[in-house]
Design an enzyme around this catalytic site. Structure first.
Site, PDB file in Angstrom:
ATOM      1  N   CYS A 288       3.370   0.353   7.226  1.00 37.96           N
ATOM      2  CA  CYS A 288       2.635   1.542   6.786  1.00 37.96           C
ATOM      3  C   CYS A 288       3.431   2.807   7.114  1.00 37.96           C
ATOM      4  O   CYS A 288       3.555   3.705   6.291  1.00 37.96           O
ATOM      5  CB  CYS A 288       1.266   1.616   7.475  1.00 37.96           C
ATOM      6  SG  CYS A 288       0.157   0.256   7.070  1.00 37.96           S
TER       7      CYS A 288
ATOM      8  N   CYS B 218      -3.927   4.579   4.513  1.00 44.18           N
ATOM      9  CA  CYS B 218      -4.345   4.746   5.904  1.00 44.18           C
ATOM     10  C   CYS B 218      -3.743   5.998   6.532  1.00 44.18           C
ATOM     11  O   CYS B 218      -2.823   6.620   5.988  1.00 44.18           O
ATOM     12  CB  CYS B 218      -3.965   3.506   6.714  1.00 44.18           C
ATOM     13  SG  CYS B 218      -2.190   3.316   6.973  1.00 44.18           S
TER      14      CYS B 218
ATOM     15  N   CYS C 217      -1.462  -3.856   1.934  1.00 51.40           N
ATOM     16  CA  CYS C 217      -2.689  -3.096   2.209  1.00 51.40           C
ATOM     17  C   CYS C 217      -3.101  -2.166   1.072  1.00 51.40           C
ATOM     18  O   CYS C 217      -4.191  -1.611   1.092  1.00 51.40           O
ATOM     19  CB  CYS C 217      -2.522  -2.279   3.492  1.00 51.40           C
ATOM     20  SG  CYS C 217      -1.215  -1.042   3.371  1.00 51.40           S
TER      21      CYS C 217
END
Length: 127
Positions: A110, A65, A39
């Protein structure tokens, strides 16, 4: 009364919007940066370790994020004042539990980015 999910979401947003020790650590003795290739999230952790291996200060920088940035903040708040040995014993499961919210496997990556970065940072002296 708010649900458990709402409480977790609020706690996560608090760490994202007002993170613990986000920035640069001038006195860093150790540092490492990791990137999630899936990502593009990036987390850099800078630590100041004393002669006894205690984390006396810690900061992070990054881009990505809400999950990657909030979890890095949560992790450093948890690790502040701990020893390197204690940090190394902190598991992925501990990190996911600290984060609190249920995550898909891709989102777990993440959440664990800061944790992976910290495990490398304690063994990466700044030159």
């Amino acid at each position: 009364m708010p649900s458990e999910d709402e409480i977790y979401q609020e706690h996560i947003l608090d760490h994202y919007e007002d993170p613990f020790h986000r920035g640069h650590l001038d006195g860093a003795t150790h540092a490492h940066e990791e990137k999630n290739p899936l990502c593009g999230d990036v987390v850099r952790i800078e630590l100041e370790l004393d002669a006894d291996g205690k984390i006396v200060d810690c900061y992070f920088q990054g881009d990505g994020c809400v999950i990657s940035q909030a979890s890095a903040s949560m992790l450093l708040e948890e690790m502040y004042g701990k020893t390197v040995e204690e940090a190394m014993q902190y598991s992925a499961e501990d990190m996911l539990e600290l984060f609190g919210a249920k995550l898909t496997p891709n989102r777990q990556k993440c959440c664990l980015l800061g944790w992976k970065t910290m495990l490398q940072a304690v063994h990466s002296p700044v030159k």
